[in-house]
Write a protein that holds these residues in place. Structure first.
Motif, PDB file in Angstrom:
ATOM      1  N   ARG A  44     -11.959 -11.298  -4.549  1.00  0.00           N
ATOM      2  CA  ARG A  44     -11.819 -10.116  -5.406  1.00  0.00           C
ATOM      3  C   ARG A  44     -10.758 -10.304  -6.488  1.00  0.00           C
ATOM      4  O   ARG A  44      -9.961 -11.226  -6.464  1.00  0.00           O
ATOM      5  CB  ARG A  44     -11.437  -8.906  -4.558  1.00  0.00           C
ATOM      6  N   MET A  45     -10.738  -9.343  -7.422  1.00  0.00           N
ATOM      7  CA  MET A  45      -9.746  -9.278  -8.482  1.00  0.00           C
ATOM      8  C   MET A  45      -8.551  -8.450  -8.007  1.00  0.00           C
ATOM      9  O   MET A  45      -8.604  -7.786  -6.958  1.00  0.00           O
ATOM     10  CB  MET A  45     -10.368  -8.646  -9.732  1.00  0.00           C
ATOM     11  N   TYR A  46      -7.464  -8.485  -8.807  1.00  0.00           N
ATOM     12  CA  TYR A  46      -6.245  -7.740  -8.457  1.00  0.00           C
ATOM     13  C   TYR A  46      -6.546  -6.261  -8.275  1.00  0.00           C
ATOM     14  O   TYR A  46      -6.086  -5.632  -7.315  1.00  0.00           O
ATOM     15  CB  TYR A  46      -5.182  -7.948  -9.539  1.00  0.00           C
ATOM     16  N   GLN A  47      -7.312  -5.704  -9.204  1.00  0.00           N
ATOM     17  CA  GLN A  47      -7.604  -4.268  -9.197  1.00  0.00           C
ATOM     18  C   GLN A  47      -8.149  -3.779  -7.855  1.00  0.00           C
ATOM     19  O   GLN A  47      -7.803  -2.689  -7.390  1.00  0.00           O
ATOM     20  CB  GLN A  47      -8.616  -3.974 -10.320  1.00  0.00           C
ATOM     21  N   THR A  48      -8.990  -4.595  -7.226  1.00  0.00           N
ATOM     22  CA  THR A  48      -9.632  -4.145  -5.989  1.00  0.00           C
ATOM     23  C   THR A  48      -8.981  -4.717  -4.734  1.00  0.00           C
ATOM     24  O   THR A  48      -9.306  -4.290  -3.625  1.00  0.00           O
ATOM     25  CB  THR A  48     -11.128  -4.503  -5.984  1.00  0.00           C
ATOM     26  N   ALA A  49      -8.059  -5.676  -4.876  1.00  0.00           N
ATOM     27  CA  ALA A  49      -7.316  -6.192  -3.727  1.00  0.00           C
ATOM     28  C   ALA A  49      -6.003  -5.439  -3.518  1.00  0.00           C
ATOM     29  O   ALA A  49      -5.543  -5.279  -2.384  1.00  0.00           O
ATOM     30  CB  ALA A  49      -7.026  -7.683  -3.907  1.00  0.00           C
ATOM     31  N   ARG A  50      -5.410  -4.958  -4.608  1.00  0.00           N
ATOM     32  CA  ARG A  50      -4.106  -4.300  -4.538  1.00  0.00           C
ATOM     33  C   ARG A  50      -4.060  -3.148  -3.525  1.00  0.00           C
ATOM     34  O   ARG A  50      -3.092  -3.065  -2.742  1.00  0.00           O
ATOM     35  CB  ARG A  50      -3.710  -3.766  -5.923  1.00  0.00           C
ATOM     36  N   PRO A  51      -5.059  -2.252  -3.477  1.00  0.00           N
ATOM     37  CA  PRO A  51      -4.958  -1.136  -2.526  1.00  0.00           C
ATOM     38  C   PRO A  51      -4.802  -1.589  -1.074  1.00  0.00           C
ATOM     39  O   PRO A  51      -4.146  -0.909  -0.279  1.00  0.00           O
ATOM     40  CB  PRO A  51      -6.269  -0.366  -2.740  1.00  0.00           C
ATOM     41  N   TYR A  52      -5.391  -2.742  -0.731  1.00  0.00           N
ATOM     42  CA  TYR A  52      -5.289  -3.209   0.651  1.00  0.00           C
ATOM     43  C   TYR A  52      -3.940  -3.865   0.913  1.00  0.00           C
ATOM     44  O   TYR A  52      -3.402  -3.762   2.018  1.00  0.00           O
ATOM     45  CB  TYR A  52      -6.452  -4.154   0.965  1.00  0.00           C
ATOM     46  N   GLY A  53      -3.375  -4.519  -0.099  1.00  0.00           N
ATOM     47  CA  GLY A  53      -2.008  -5.009   0.044  1.00  0.00           C
ATOM     48  C   GLY A  53      -1.037  -3.869   0.253  1.00  0.00           C
ATOM     49  O   GLY A  53      -0.104  -3.956   1.069  1.00  0.00           O
ATOM     50  N   GLU A  54      -1.262  -2.771  -0.474  1.00  0.00           N
ATOM     51  CA  GLU A  54      -0.410  -1.592  -0.308  1.00  0.00           C
ATOM     52  C   GLU A  54      -0.635  -0.938   1.050  1.00  0.00           C
ATOM     53  O   GLU A  54       0.313  -0.497   1.701  1.00  0.00           O
ATOM     54  CB  GLU A  54      -0.684  -0.598  -1.436  1.00  0.00           C
ATOM     55  N   ARG A  55      -1.885  -0.901   1.498  1.00  0.00           N
ATOM     56  CA  ARG A  55      -2.192  -0.342   2.822  1.00  0.00           C
ATOM     57  C   ARG A  55      -1.490  -1.124   3.931  1.00  0.00           C
ATOM     58  O   ARG A  55      -0.988  -0.549   4.902  1.00  0.00           O
ATOM     59  CB  ARG A  55      -3.711  -0.383   3.034  1.00  0.00           C
ATOM     60  N   LEU A  56      -1.401  -2.452   3.762  1.00  0.00           N
ATOM     61  CA  LEU A  56      -0.731  -3.294   4.755  1.00  0.00           C
ATOM     62  C   LEU A  56       0.787  -3.304   4.591  1.00  0.00           C
ATOM     63  O   LEU A  56       1.483  -3.924   5.396  1.00  0.00           O
ATOM     64  CB  LEU A  56      -1.256  -4.730   4.663  1.00  0.00           C
ATOM     65  N   GLN A  57       1.280  -2.653   3.521  1.00  0.00           N
ATOM     66  CA  GLN A  57       2.716  -2.594   3.254  1.00  0.00           C
ATOM     67  C   GLN A  57       3.299  -4.000   3.109  1.00  0.00           C
ATOM     68  O   GLN A  57       4.324  -4.341   3.702  1.00  0.00           O
ATOM     69  CB  GLN A  57       3.434  -1.817   4.357  1.00  0.00           C
ATOM     70  N   LEU A  58       2.641  -4.805   2.259  1.00  0.00           N
ATOM     71  CA  LEU A  58       3.037  -6.201   2.117  1.00  0.00           C
ATOM     72  C   LEU A  58       4.178  -6.425   1.143  1.00  0.00           C
ATOM     73  O   LEU A  58       4.612  -7.564   0.951  1.00  0.00           O
ATOM     74  CB  LEU A  58       1.822  -7.035   1.673  1.00  0.00           C
ATOM     75  N   GLY A  59       4.671  -5.367   0.491  1.00  0.00           N
ATOM     76  CA  GLY A  59       5.766  -5.555  -0.458  1.00  0.00           C
ATOM     77  C   GLY A  59       5.314  -6.412  -1.627  1.00  0.00           C
ATOM     78  O   GLY A  59       4.226  -6.222  -2.174  1.00  0.00           O
ATOM     79  N   ASP A  60       6.140  -7.392  -2.018  1.00  0.00           N
ATOM     80  CA  ASP A  60       5.782  -8.249  -3.149  1.00  0.00           C
ATOM     81  C   ASP A  60       5.198  -9.575  -2.671  1.00  0.00           C
ATOM     82  O   ASP A  60       5.436 -10.623  -3.265  1.00  0.00           O
ATOM     83  CB  ASP A  60       7.000  -8.496  -4.046  1.00  0.00           C
ATOM     84  N   SER A  61       4.416  -9.507  -1.601  1.00  0.00           N
ATOM     85  CA  SER A  61       3.761 -10.692  -1.074  1.00  0.00           C
ATOM     86  C   SER A  61       2.705 -11.210  -2.047  1.00  0.00           C
ATOM     87  O   SER A  61       2.218 -10.468  -2.898  1.00  0.00           O
ATOM     88  CB  SER A  61       3.104 -10.385   0.273  1.00  0.00           C
ATOM     89  N   PRO A  62       2.318 -12.482  -1.919  1.00  0.00           N
ATOM     90  CA  PRO A  62       1.299 -13.036  -2.819  1.00  0.00           C
ATOM     91  C   PRO A  62      -0.098 -12.572  -2.466  1.00  0.00           C
ATOM     92  O   PRO A  62      -0.419 -12.338  -1.305  1.00  0.00           O
ATOM     93  CB  PRO A  62       1.446 -14.546  -2.607  1.00  0.00           C
ATOM     94  N   LEU A  63      -0.929 -12.460  -3.491  1.00  0.00           N
ATOM     95  CA  LEU A  63      -2.361 -12.216  -3.326  1.00  0.00           C
ATOM     96  C   LEU A  63      -3.088 -13.449  -3.839  1.00  0.00           C
ATOM     97  O   LEU A  63      -2.874 -13.874  -4.980  1.00  0.00           O
ATOM     98  CB  LEU A  63      -2.808 -10.995  -4.131  1.00  0.00           C
ATOM     99  N   LEU A  64      -3.923 -14.033  -3.007  1.00  0.00           N
ATOM    100  CA  LEU A  64      -4.770 -15.151  -3.416  1.00  0.00           C
ATOM    101  C   LEU A  64      -6.086 -14.535  -3.881  1.00  0.00           C
ATOM    102  O   LEU A  64      -6.882 -14.076  -3.068  1.00  0.00           O
ATOM    103  CB  LEU A  64      -4.992 -16.099  -2.241  1.00  0.00           C
ATOM    104  N   LEU A  65      -6.313 -14.499  -5.192  1.00  0.00           N
ATOM    105  CA  LEU A  65      -7.435 -13.793  -5.792  1.00  0.00           C
ATOM    106  C   LEU A  65      -8.461 -14.772  -6.352  1.00  0.00           C
ATOM    107  O   LEU A  65      -8.150 -15.953  -6.590  1.00  0.00           O
ATOM    108  CB  LEU A  65      -6.928 -12.875  -6.905  1.00  0.00           C
ATOM    109  N   PHE A  66      -9.674 -14.290  -6.591  1.00  0.00           N
ATOM    110  CA  PHE A  66     -10.739 -15.124  -7.151  1.00  0.00           C
ATOM    111  C   PHE A  66     -10.865 -16.434  -6.377  1.00  0.00           C
ATOM    112  O   PHE A  66     -11.012 -17.504  -6.957  1.00  0.00           O
ATOM    113  CB  PHE A  66     -10.493 -15.387  -8.637  1.00  0.00           C
ATOM    114  N   SER A  67     -10.764 -16.329  -5.049  1.00  0.00           N
ATOM    115  CA  SER A  67     -10.899 -17.494  -4.156  1.00  0.00           C
ATOM    116  C   SER A  67      -9.926 -18.621  -4.492  1.00  0.00           C
ATOM    117  O   SER A  67     -10.223 -19.794  -4.288  1.00  0.00           O
ATOM    118  CB  SER A  67     -12.339 -18.015  -4.169  1.00  0.00           C
ATOM    119  N   GLY A  68      -8.761 -18.252  -5.000  1.00  0.00           N
ATOM    120  CA  GLY A  68      -7.736 -19.246  -5.311  1.00  0.00           C
ATOM    121  C   GLY A  68      -7.546 -19.517  -6.774  1.00  0.00           C
ATOM    122  O   GLY A  68      -6.635 -20.256  -7.155  1.00  0.00           O
ATOM    123  N   GLY A  69      -8.376 -18.918  -7.643  1.00  0.00           N
ATOM    124  CA  GLY A  69      -8.231 -19.123  -9.076  1.00  0.00           C
ATOM    125  C   GLY A  69      -7.033 -18.405  -9.666  1.00  0.00           C
ATOM    126  O   GLY A  69      -6.598 -18.725 -10.780  1.00  0.00           O
TER     127      GLY A  69
END
Length: 266
Positions: A46-71
């Motif tokens: 997924r893209m940032y727009q649609t992954a961000r809500p789940y990072g916030e749900r998990l309370q990940l703080g400023d953790s990294p998001l691996l988006l676009f399968s690593g792109g």
């Protein structure tokens, strides 16, 4: 087995239950892992727009998001780009011209904006699944402005297999093409997959892949599972994905992520 220092988790079919939610129990378990100093990262197509809500749900703080399968590797809160590789215009334009000629449904992702040529049932279904806004661009869609993080084609699986084969025949070596679900054909730059993604993520955080636990369920998770020191497949995964795992946990609807973290990390 090396101690787990990083957990990378796919979203659809892995972290997310069938209704698109994450249980309170899974959130609590992942928070316990983070308190132990374990880096916890979402690894998704997924893209940032649609992954961000789940990072916030998990309370990940400023953790990294691996988006676009690593792109794209981008931090959740500060949106700091740690790594990015897209499909250059000289590659995306002839591919999109082929899609226009064949009447294929395609959607592009540039600068966290999802674009399509026209509205229709496939993009509406995508919006329902991901809750993602999209721009309908008409013919301008076929002249992308900037590098695409990813190009996605939707359709019935048999038809998508034919599209994949024709793209690989017409443009050999120019894309990495994988299914993330039967009706999702992911088209990415060469050298981009979740396996390379978690290697780069480990390097950024000084963590070897032998200390990474990866959890996934679909074909685009295979490279990640093969790269991780502790590959975990969901009970709802395909046989191919299960064969690449060291452990098969419960399903996405039965808190399988939490069960694996409790077993191997806590």
């Amino acid at each position: 087995m090396a101690a787990v220092k990083m957990i990378t988790i796919d979203l659809d079919g892995t972290l997310l239950r069938s209704d698109g939610t994450v249980s309170d129990h899974t959130v609590a378990v992942l928070q316990q892992a983070r308190k132990k100093g374990v880096v916890t990262a979402i690894a998704t197509g997924r893209m940032y727009q649609t992954a961000r809500p789940y990072g916030e749900r998990l309370q990940l703080g400023d953790s990294p998001l691996l988006l676009f399968s690593g792109g794209l590797i981008e931090t959740l809160e500060s949106k700091k780009v740690l790594y990015q590789k897209g499909i250059p215009e000289e590659d995306s334009r002839p591919l999109l011209a082929l899609a226009k000629e064949k009447g294929w449904q395609m959607q592009t992702y540039i600068d966290d904006v999802l674009r399509v040529a026209e509205d229709g049932p496939w993009i509406k279904d995508y919006q329902r699944i991901t809750r993602c806004a999209y721009d309908v661009c008409g013919d301008a869609f076929y002249t992308p402005q900037g590098a695409c993080n990813k190009i996605l084609s939707r359709g019935e699986h048999d038809e998508l297999e034919k599209r994949r084969d024709l793209i690989e025949e017409r443009f050999p070596g120019r894309f990495n093409i994988l299914f993330s679900a039967p009706t999702f054909l992911e088209i990415m730059p060469p050298g981009i997959d979740k396996g390379q993604g978690i290697r780069r993520l480990g390097e950024l955080y000084g963590i070897g892949t032998e200390s990474i636990m990866a959890l996934g369920d679909s074909q685009n998770d295979l490279d990640m599972l093969k790269a991780a020191g502790l590959p975990v497949a969901m009970a709802n995964a395909s046989d191919e994905v299960k064969a690449a795992a060291a452990y098969v946990t419960a399903s996405n609807d039965d808190d399988g992520v939490a069960a694996a973290v409790e077993k191997f990390v806590l």
